[in-house]
Design a protein around this motif. Structure first.
Motif, PDB file in Angstrom:
ATOM      1  N   LYS A 251      12.194 -13.395 -11.811  1.00  0.00           N
ATOM      2  CA  LYS A 251      11.300 -14.120 -12.859  1.00  0.00           C
ATOM      3  C   LYS A 251       9.706 -13.898 -12.034  1.00  0.00           C
ATOM      4  O   LYS A 251       9.393 -13.792 -13.031  1.00  0.00           O
ATOM      5  N   GLY A 252       9.754 -13.439 -11.081  1.00  0.00           N
ATOM      6  CA  GLY A 252       8.309 -13.696 -10.395  1.00  0.00           C
ATOM      7  C   GLY A 252       8.742 -12.775  -9.049  1.00  0.00           C
ATOM      8  O   GLY A 252       9.086 -12.748  -8.449  1.00  0.00           O
ATOM      9  N   PHE A 253       7.329 -12.908  -9.335  1.00  0.00           N
ATOM     10  CA  PHE A 253       7.630 -11.408  -7.554  1.00  0.00           C
ATOM     11  C   PHE A 253       5.593 -11.381  -7.015  1.00  0.00           C
ATOM     12  O   PHE A 253       5.036 -11.400  -7.589  1.00  0.00           O
ATOM     13  N   VAL A 254       5.963 -11.688  -5.539  1.00  0.00           N
ATOM     14  CA  VAL A 254       5.116 -11.598  -5.028  1.00  0.00           C
ATOM     15  C   VAL A 254       4.266 -10.102  -4.277  1.00  0.00           C
ATOM     16  O   VAL A 254       4.904  -9.610  -3.633  1.00  0.00           O
ATOM     17  N   ILE A 255       3.234  -9.580  -5.060  1.00  0.00           N
ATOM     18  CA  ILE A 255       2.086  -7.863  -4.384  1.00  0.00           C
ATOM     19  C   ILE A 255       1.167  -8.712  -3.489  1.00  0.00           C
ATOM     20  O   ILE A 255       0.670  -9.751  -3.446  1.00  0.00           O
ATOM     21  N   ASP A 256       1.417  -7.671  -2.684  1.00  0.00           N
ATOM     22  CA  ASP A 256       0.190  -7.621  -1.626  1.00  0.00           C
ATOM     23  C   ASP A 256      -0.723  -7.786  -1.997  1.00  0.00           C
ATOM     24  O   ASP A 256      -1.410  -6.639  -3.272  1.00  0.00           O
TER      25      ASP A 256
ATOM     26  N   GLY B 129       0.842  -1.592   0.194  1.00  0.00           N
ATOM     27  CA  GLY B 129      -0.006   0.050   0.050  1.00  0.00           C
ATOM     28  C   GLY B 129       0.922   1.438   0.683  1.00  0.00           C
ATOM     29  O   GLY B 129       0.727   2.121   0.459  1.00  0.00           O
ATOM     30  N   GLY B 130       1.953   1.119  -0.867  1.00  0.00           N
ATOM     31  CA  GLY B 130       2.624   2.272  -0.922  1.00  0.00           C
ATOM     32  C   GLY B 130       3.877   2.713   0.504  1.00  0.00           C
ATOM     33  O   GLY B 130       4.787   3.689  -0.026  1.00  0.00           O
ATOM     34  N   ALA B 131       4.179   1.938   1.443  1.00  0.00           N
ATOM     35  CA  ALA B 131       5.137   2.244   2.511  1.00  0.00           C
ATOM     36  C   ALA B 131       5.590   0.825   2.488  1.00  0.00           C
ATOM     37  O   ALA B 131       4.818  -0.224   2.888  1.00  0.00           O
ATOM     38  N   PRO B 132       6.800   0.587   3.692  1.00  0.00           N
ATOM     39  CA  PRO B 132       6.959  -0.246   3.938  1.00  0.00           C
ATOM     40  C   PRO B 132       6.602  -0.818   5.264  1.00  0.00           C
ATOM     41  O   PRO B 132       5.883   0.237   5.741  1.00  0.00           O
ATOM     42  N   VAL B 133       6.167  -2.184   5.294  1.00  0.00           N
ATOM     43  CA  VAL B 133       5.203  -2.602   6.870  1.00  0.00           C
ATOM     44  C   VAL B 133       5.972  -1.802   7.899  1.00  0.00           C
ATOM     45  O   VAL B 133       5.609  -2.115   8.870  1.00  0.00           O
ATOM     46  N   LEU B 134       6.907  -2.172   7.886  1.00  0.00           N
ATOM     47  CA  LEU B 134       7.974  -1.145   9.060  1.00  0.00           C
ATOM     48  C   LEU B 134       8.867  -0.905   8.639  1.00  0.00           C
ATOM     49  O   LEU B 134       9.512  -1.450   7.546  1.00  0.00           O
ATOM     50  N   GLY B 135       9.843  -0.185   9.255  1.00  0.00           N
ATOM     51  CA  GLY B 135      11.290   0.699   8.983  1.00  0.00           C
ATOM     52  C   GLY B 135      11.387   2.119   7.921  1.00  0.00           C
ATOM     53  O   GLY B 135      10.750   2.400   8.045  1.00  0.00           O
ATOM     54  N   MET B 136      12.011   1.661   7.547  1.00  0.00           N
ATOM     55  CA  MET B 136      13.072   2.183   6.618  1.00  0.00           C
ATOM     56  C   MET B 136      12.824   2.931   5.265  1.00  0.00           C
ATOM     57  O   MET B 136      14.028   3.101   4.720  1.00  0.00           O
ATOM     58  N   ALA B 137      13.030   1.589   4.734  1.00  0.00           N
ATOM     59  CA  ALA B 137      12.997   1.223   3.314  1.00  0.00           C
ATOM     60  C   ALA B 137      12.182   2.826   2.581  1.00  0.00           C
ATOM     61  O   ALA B 137      12.620   2.766   1.358  1.00  0.00           O
ATOM     62  N   ASP B 138      11.185   3.372   2.643  1.00  0.00           N
ATOM     63  CA  ASP B 138      10.911   4.692   1.474  1.00  0.00           C
ATOM     64  C   ASP B 138      12.031   5.833   1.764  1.00  0.00           C
ATOM     65  O   ASP B 138      11.754   6.412   0.821  1.00  0.00           O
ATOM     66  N   ARG B 139      12.954   5.306   2.933  1.00  0.00           N
ATOM     67  CA  ARG B 139      13.560   6.693   2.737  1.00  0.00           C
ATOM     68  C   ARG B 139      14.763   5.963   2.168  1.00  0.00           C
ATOM     69  O   ARG B 139      15.528   7.279   1.414  1.00  0.00           O
ATOM     70  N   LEU B 140      15.462   5.118   1.886  1.00  0.00           N
ATOM     71  CA  LEU B 140      15.475   4.849   1.104  1.00  0.00           C
ATOM     72  C   LEU B 140      15.985   4.449  -0.414  1.00  0.00           C
ATOM     73  O   LEU B 140      17.370   4.262  -1.140  1.00  0.00           O
ATOM     74  N   MET B 141      14.829   3.811  -1.045  1.00  0.00           N
ATOM     75  CA  MET B 141      14.618   3.289  -2.225  1.00  0.00           C
ATOM     76  C   MET B 141      14.273   4.567  -3.282  1.00  0.00           C
ATOM     77  O   MET B 141      15.432   4.354  -4.292  1.00  0.00           O
ATOM     78  N   PRO B 142      14.183   5.606  -2.188  1.00  0.00           N
ATOM     79  CA  PRO B 142      14.154   6.865  -3.765  1.00  0.00           C
ATOM     80  C   PRO B 142      15.755   7.545  -4.554  1.00  0.00           C
ATOM     81  O   PRO B 142      16.003   7.213  -5.716  1.00  0.00           O
ATOM     82  N   VAL B 143      16.704   6.856  -3.615  1.00  0.00           N
ATOM     83  CA  VAL B 143      17.751   7.555  -3.447  1.00  0.00           C
ATOM     84  C   VAL B 143      18.548   6.439  -4.347  1.00  0.00           C
ATOM     85  O   VAL B 143      19.742   6.340  -4.856  1.00  0.00           O
ATOM     86  N   ALA B 144      18.246   5.050  -4.404  1.00  0.00           N
ATOM     87  CA  ALA B 144      18.544   4.123  -5.435  1.00  0.00           C
ATOM     88  C   ALA B 144      18.162   4.608  -6.456  1.00  0.00           C
ATOM     89  O   ALA B 144      18.079   3.240  -7.733  1.00  0.00           O
ATOM     90  N   GLY B 145      16.698   5.253  -6.538  1.00  0.00           N
ATOM     91  CA  GLY B 145      16.355   5.146  -7.639  1.00  0.00           C
ATOM     92  C   GLY B 145      15.164   4.437  -8.147  1.00  0.00           C
ATOM     93  O   GLY B 145      14.325   3.953  -9.449  1.00  0.00           O
ATOM     94  N   TRP B 146      14.480   3.966  -6.857  1.00  0.00           N
ATOM     95  CA  TRP B 146      13.098   3.157  -7.299  1.00  0.00           C
ATOM     96  C   TRP B 146      11.947   3.726  -6.390  1.00  0.00           C
ATOM     97  O   TRP B 146      11.958   4.271  -5.027  1.00  0.00           O
ATOM     98  N   GLU B 147      11.458   3.777  -6.241  1.00  0.00           N
ATOM     99  CA  GLU B 147       9.280   4.336  -6.332  1.00  0.00           C
ATOM    100  C   GLU B 147       9.557   3.389  -5.141  1.00  0.00           C
ATOM    101  O   GLU B 147       9.109   2.238  -5.289  1.00  0.00           O
ATOM    102  N   VAL B 148       8.745   4.163  -3.940  1.00  0.00           N
ATOM    103  CA  VAL B 148       8.126   3.669  -3.630  1.00  0.00           C
ATOM    104  C   VAL B 148       6.959   2.420  -3.462  1.00  0.00           C
ATOM    105  O   VAL B 148       5.536   3.563  -2.894  1.00  0.00           O
ATOM    106  N   SER B 149       6.415   1.339  -4.048  1.00  0.00           N
ATOM    107  CA  SER B 149       5.637   1.048  -4.524  1.00  0.00           C
ATOM    108  C   SER B 149       6.171  -0.795  -4.714  1.00  0.00           C
ATOM    109  O   SER B 149       7.530  -0.768  -4.423  1.00  0.00           O
ATOM    110  N   ALA B 150       4.863  -1.156  -4.622  1.00  0.00           N
ATOM    111  CA  ALA B 150       4.860  -2.602  -5.065  1.00  0.00           C
ATOM    112  C   ALA B 150       6.115  -2.682  -6.569  1.00  0.00           C
ATOM    113  O   ALA B 150       6.821  -3.444  -6.638  1.00  0.00           O
ATOM    114  N   PHE B 151       5.236  -2.000  -7.244  1.00  0.00           N
ATOM    115  CA  PHE B 151       6.446  -1.684  -8.400  1.00  0.00           C
ATOM    116  C   PHE B 151       7.766  -1.468  -8.169  1.00  0.00           C
ATOM    117  O   PHE B 151       8.478  -2.186  -8.558  1.00  0.00           O
ATOM    118  N   GLY B 152       8.168  -0.653  -7.892  1.00  0.00           N
ATOM    119  CA  GLY B 152       9.364  -0.319  -7.281  1.00  0.00           C
ATOM    120  C   GLY B 152      10.440  -1.165  -6.692  1.00  0.00           C
ATOM    121  O   GLY B 152      11.439  -1.289  -6.765  1.00  0.00           O
TER     122      GLY B 152
END
Ligand code: GDP
Length: 314
Positions: A264-269, A231-254
């Motif tokens: 080759k496969g990915f599980v999303i909520d 739902g656009g946020a980490p379940v816990l922790g600070m991934a949302d602060r670090l992912m943009p710096v690595a060039g990934w949007e904070v989403s299941a797509f990112g």
């Protein structure tokens, strides 16, 4: 099936408890991030290795997420009273693990064998391995509120300064020259499936995949991941602060994009269902959609089976 899981701490611990209900624990090797390990009180502390070990042994503190359930902090209070370093919380039982590890390491046994032995003592059926026995450290380059440029050990950023600084860059110091720990490449080569746990893509999985030999070995196997972003946020922790710096949007797509060219496969909520077409068309991954909030082992087992199902041959 033989499975290798790439793991950080809490998200990984919950997931792995489900995975060992889906496959025999003996068929699982967990390769754990060591880039947020630290030396404190003269001891090597390996937060992710210990989290995985405690979660798999059933001794983790489910509420707090880290450390041992029912632990006390008497030793640390004494350290504080005596003027020692007390910013990094270590429980009394947890300290026992660090002391035992120190003894084994000082007798000349490598971290991989030490980690295996300690996990076995905790009754863990899976093999737990550090990603490397060399020193790799996640460093956070950040800007403090007063404009000061900082270059912090991951734990200084996260625990000591409580992620208050604006992150500018992340680097994995030592990753170019670090060699995978004994047993890691062998386990990956033998694996029918490599699973990327729902862990922080930058702080936990990034360092493991920064080891070129591990990345290459994994790329030759069927790989599936699980999104830590719900739902656009980490379940816990600070991934949302670090992912943009690595060039990934904070989403299941990112989160999926972090493993582009590898998984080759990915599980999303369920609540991120709308990202499935983009993950399929832009990243070329198969997608499984399920409730990924692992409130208990039943939930974790469902997530683990969803990940495995992505890799079953047609
Ligand atoms: P740590 O950050 O070192 O504790 O270790 P991890 O990277 O393994 O754990 C943090 C990540 O796990 C975060 O990005 C969370 O979003 C993710 N996580 C924790 N619990 C859950 C859960 O129940 N479901 C999912 N999908 N992700 C989770």
């Amino acid at each position: 099936v033989k499975v290798v899981a790439l793991a950080g701490g809490v998200g990984a611990g919950k997931f792995l408890r489900g995975l060992i209900r889906a496959i025999p624990a003996e068929d699982l090797t967990v390769v754990v991030n060591t880039a947020d390990d630290l030396r404190i009180h003269g001891l090597l502390v390996c937060p992710d290795i210990d989290s995985v070990t405690y979660w798999l042994s059933g001794l983790a503190d489910r509420e707090r997420g880290w450390g041992r359930e029912g632990d006390s902090f008497r030793a640390l209070e004494e350290v504080k009273r005596l003027g020692g370093e007390a910013w990094f919380s270590l429980g009394d039982l947890d300290l026992g693990t660090h002391l035992a590890r120190a003894d084994l390491l000082s007798s000349g046994i490598g971290l991989a064998e030490v980690t295996r032995r300690i996990a076995r003592r905790f009754g863990v059926g899976a093999t737990v391995l550090p990603m490397t026995e060399d020193t790799v450290t996640t460093r956070i380059e950040a800007l403090a509120s007063d404009g000061e440029h900082l270059d912090l050990h991951f734990q200084e950023y996260w625990v000591a300064r409580r992620a208050r600084d604006e992150v500018k860059a992340v680097r994995y110091e030592g990753a170019e020259v670090a060699r995978p720990a004994p047993g890691v490449l062998e386990a990956i080569a033998e694996a029918d499936a490599v699973l990327i746990c729902p862990s922080n893509p930058v702080a936990s999985i990034g360092p493991i995949l920064a080891l070129r030999d591990i990345r290459e070995a994994a790329r030759a196997r069927p790989v599936a991941g699980v999104s830590p972003i719900v739902g656009g946020a980490p379940v816990l922790g600070m991934a949302d602060r670090l992912m943009p710096v690595a060039g990934w949007e904070v989403s299941a797509f990112g989160a999926a994009a972090a493993y582009s060219g590898l998984a080759k496969g990915f599980v999303i909520d369920d609540r991120d269902r709308r990202f499935a077409p983009r993950i399929q068309s832009e990243l070329g991954m198969e997608v499984a959609v399920t409730d990924t909030i692992m409130t208990d082992d039943d939930a974790a087992e469902r997530v683990a089976r969803a990940a495995l199902s992505l890799l079953e041959s047609p």
